[in-house]
Design a protein around this motif. Structure first.
Motif, mmCIF file in Angstrom:
data_model
loop_
_atom_site.group_PDB
_atom_site.id
_atom_site.type_symbol
_atom_site.label_atom_id
_atom_site.label_comp_id
_atom_site.label_asym_id
_atom_site.label_seq_id
_atom_site.Cartn_x
_atom_site.Cartn_y
_atom_site.Cartn_z
ATOM 1 N N ILE A 58 -0.889 -6.525 4.708
ATOM 2 C CA ILE A 58 -0.613 -5.263 4.000
ATOM 3 C C ILE A 58 0.778 -4.781 4.361
ATOM 4 O O ILE A 58 1.107 -4.609 5.541
ATOM 5 C CB ILE A 58 -1.655 -4.185 4.373
ATOM 6 C CG1 ILE A 58 -3.061 -4.640 3.977
ATOM 7 C CG2 ILE A 58 -1.313 -2.859 3.710
ATOM 8 C CD1 ILE A 58 -4.161 -3.768 4.524
ATOM 9 N N ARG B 82 0.827 -1.208 0.000
ATOM 10 C CA ARG B 82 0.000 0.000 0.000
ATOM 11 C C ARG B 82 0.861 1.258 0.000
ATOM 12 O O ARG B 82 1.775 1.402 0.802
ATOM 13 C CB ARG B 82 -0.925 -0.020 1.230
ATOM 14 C CG ARG B 82 -1.836 1.193 1.314
ATOM 15 C CD ARG B 82 -2.993 0.915 2.256
ATOM 16 N NE ARG B 82 -3.907 -0.072 1.681
ATOM 17 C CZ ARG B 82 -4.957 -0.595 2.335
ATOM 18 N NH1 ARG B 82 -5.209 -0.239 3.576
ATOM 19 N NH2 ARG B 82 -5.742 -1.479 1.746
ATOM 20 N N ASP C 272 -2.976 0.662 -4.041
ATOM 21 C CA ASP C 272 -2.697 -0.706 -3.615
ATOM 22 C C ASP C 272 -2.125 -1.492 -4.773
ATOM 23 O O ASP C 272 -2.644 -1.412 -5.888
ATOM 24 C CB ASP C 272 -3.999 -1.394 -3.179
ATOM 25 C CG ASP C 272 -4.245 -1.248 -1.693
ATOM 26 O OD1 ASP C 272 -3.528 -0.473 -1.059
ATOM 27 O OD2 ASP C 272 -5.177 -1.913 -1.199
#
Lengths: 342, 168, 126
Positions: A317, A177, A300
């Motif tokens: 993430i 991210r 993303d």
């Protein structure tokens, strides 16, 4: 023809010859490179080292063949506030002399009406980049500038992250991210900023074995199905991630490169390829610019694996940010830029 | 009998010669004043290079770290300072240049408000005093130091690094 | 000089023409010499590097001290006094309290620089 005329004319001619012979001596100190060439070399040095070039956004180095005429000026600096700090992507673009012709260098970096000969070189460590004609023995204008070169960061996700990014019976989706509002924070100096709009984003997953589902001891790979890009604009009323329309199926090394297991093969973003050891994705700024992102967007990069039964436990993430554990930003490297004009 | 009609040719020849020679003399004597412009350009190149080197030494390689220049001045590490400065200066694409330097640091003694100089790097034996040297400067801010060095005690202070640069 | 003729005057005329040509040539040469000198002087005398250095020093100072305090005041004095003594430049700067500039808290900074030839004044938000 009298003798007197001959005498008068001889005196005149002698004086003329003396004066004419003086004139080249008068010019000798001036016809050398001393005057104009040095000034032009200095100017070119300033344009290259202290200016980011024009246009700034999207930056000139991203212009492809058809839009080459839109480049007004080729500057290598990271920003106007950071003289002498050069951006490596600009440097690479500038020294690509199969793309730029001699006319381009004269019109966009050297300027002036006279078609000067030039030799521009940048040396950093043992790397040497050079363009132009070989140097003459002397009589050229010259300037030397000491610079620092900014290289893009790289996120290496090795086995030390495995406990963090694995979970039994995971969804087999791994996300990297990029939060632009954090990356483009104006308190971070331009010389140290991670700016995906001007620099490539490099995500490398190594030691992939640590992310595999070892309940079946025979499993030594997992299949990477797709890599997709999603964006969210938090300033919208109901922010949510939407998939960015992109030519995921076509290989285009100007936009991205995807390597699997260190082989030189370029894969598309729908590889359906078995991964044994590593994945390396480089997202070029040319791709980021077509994503229409602004300084608040969140981008993303989603890696989706798919096998039934699941062969990998990867999930979670990874934040591409200024945390040195997450992204390695190389130290600025010292170099020397030389401009010779004749 | 010599007739004086012919003498005129000679006189006119002399007149023309004198006019041309005088012009040439005047022209040469006026232009030669301006030709030393040549010596300005090497000075300019050297000054630009020196300023670049100091600026780059004062740029930290990573965000939030101390720059090399600041570290050398703060620790009084003149050998490493000289080494790095000459390294940056003499770097060229094909060869190395032959530049030499000396440096001093100017600081202010706060209690008496006197400006003092500290010789930081001594000139080497190529210095005769006749070189056309250029002077480049850079401000450095020193943090509070536990070991008071050669500057004004241990207080946080701004000092001016002055480098004299010449080509041997 | 009774029978003075004017047949020979073209020689003087030629001399005059050569002299004129020489003058024009000299004029051009003078100009080119000036170009070289002014370019070098323009670079040497315009204190671009000095002003840049001063600006970065002041921003560095703000990073460390913000507005004035005891240490900061001494540094300010260092900069002003050493500039005057070693660089013959009158330097001054003020740092104000942070203000809200389009969502960011920035300090108004005024910088003054004068070395007898070049005067430079700037107000910047940092």
């Amino acid at each position: 023809m009298s003798l007197d005329f001959l005498a008068g004319f001889t005196i005149f001619m002698l004086a003329l010859i003396m004066v004419v012979s003086m004139v080249p001596g008068l010019l000798a100190g001036l016809e050398s490179s001393g005057i104009d060439y040095d000034a032009v070399a200095y100017r070119t040095g300033v344009i290259l080292v202290e200016d980011p070039g024009w246009p700034v956004y999207p930056p000139w180095e991203m212009k492809t063949g058809a839009y080459k005429d839109e480049i007004e000026r080729m500057g290598l600096a990271v920003s106007k506030e950071t003289p002498n700090i050069l951006l490596s992507t600009k440097v690479d673009a500038f020294f690509n002399d199969t793309f730029f012709t001699e006319e381009d260098y004269r019109g966009k970096a050297i300027f002036g009406d006279i078609p000067y000969s030039y030799n521009i070189s940048l040396k950093s460590g043992s790397d040497l980049e050079q363009t132009g004609d070989p140097l003459p023995l002397g009589g050229y204008g010259y300037i030397r500038r000491v610079v620092k070169i900014k290289e893009p960061g790289i996120a290496v996700i090795n086995d030390s992250f495995a406990p963090q990014y694995t979970a039994p019976s995971s969804d087999q989706e791994f996300i990297v991210r990029l939060n632009f509002s954090k990356l483009l924070d104006p308190t971070i100096g331009a010389a140290y900023r991670i700016d995906p709009r001007t620099e490539p984003v490099n995500v490398t997953i190594t030691d992939f074995g640590a992310y595999l589902n070892r309940t079946d001891p025979l499993v030594d790979n997992a299949t990477l199905r797709t890599v997709t890009f999603w964006k969210m604009d938090p300033t919208r009323p109901i922010p949510q991630f939407t998939k960015i329309p992109f030519s995921y199926g076509t290989v285009d090394s100007n936009l991205y490169t995807l390597h699997i297991d260190g082989t030189p093969t370029l894969h598309s973003l729908r590889p359906d390829e078995k991964v044994f050891n590593n994945i390396s994705l480089v997202l070029k700024p040319a791709a980021t610019s077509v994503f229409t992102l602004d300084q608040n967007s969140i981008l993303d990069i989603r890696f989706n694996f798919g096998d039934t039964p699941s062969r990998t436990n990867i999930t979670g993430i990874h934040h591409y940010d200024y945390n040195p554990a997450n992204v390695t930003i190389p130290a600025l490297s010292t170099g020397v830029l030389e401009v010779a004009i004749w | 009998m010599v007739n004086d009609g012919g003498q005129l040719y000679t006189m006119e020849g002399v007149a023309a010669g004198v006019i041309m020679l005088l012009t040439a003399y005047i022209v040469i004597s006026t232009t030669s004043v301006y030709t030393p412009g040549d010596t300005h350009i090497p000075d300019m190149q050297l000054e630009q290079l020196g300023s670049d080197v100091l600026a780059m030494m004062d740029t930290p390689d990573r965000e939030g770290t101390e720059s090399d220049l600041e570290r050398f001045i703060s620790a009084g590490d003149s050998a490493d300072f000289e080494g790095m400065f000459l390294d940056y200066c003499n770097m060229t694409a094909s060869d190395t240049d032959d530049l030499h330097m000396s440096a001093n640091v100017t600081y202010r003694e706060a209690s008496s408000n006197v400006i003092k100089e500290h010789l930081f790097v001594e000139p080497d034996n190529t210095w005769t005093g006749r070189e056309s040297a250029v002077r480049v400067t850079r401000w450095v801010q020193l943090d509070y130091r536990i070991n008071p060095g050669t500057y004004d005690g241990s207080r946080t202070q701004a000092v001016l690094v002055e480098v004299l640069l010449w080509r041997a | 000089m009774a029978c003075m003729n004017e047949d020979g005057q073209w020689i003087v005329l030629m001399g005059l023409l050569t002299a004129l040509a020489l003058f024009f040539l000299a004029l051009i040469i003078n100009q080119s010499a000036l170009v070289g000198q002014t370019t070098a002087e323009g670079v040497l005398e315009f204190p671009k590097n000095d002003i840049r250095d001063l600006r970065s020093e002041i921003f560095d100072y703000i990073d460390r001290f913000g507005t004035m305090n005891f240490d900061g005041d001494a540094i300010r004095k260092d900069i002003i006094e050493i500039s005057l003594a070693r660089k013959n430049a009158v330097v001054g700067f003020t740092v104000g309290d942070p203000q809200d500039i389009s969502g960011r808290m920035l300090r108004p900074v005024t910088i003054h620089y004068y070395n007898g030839v070049t005067e430079y004044d700037e107000t910047v938000y940092y």
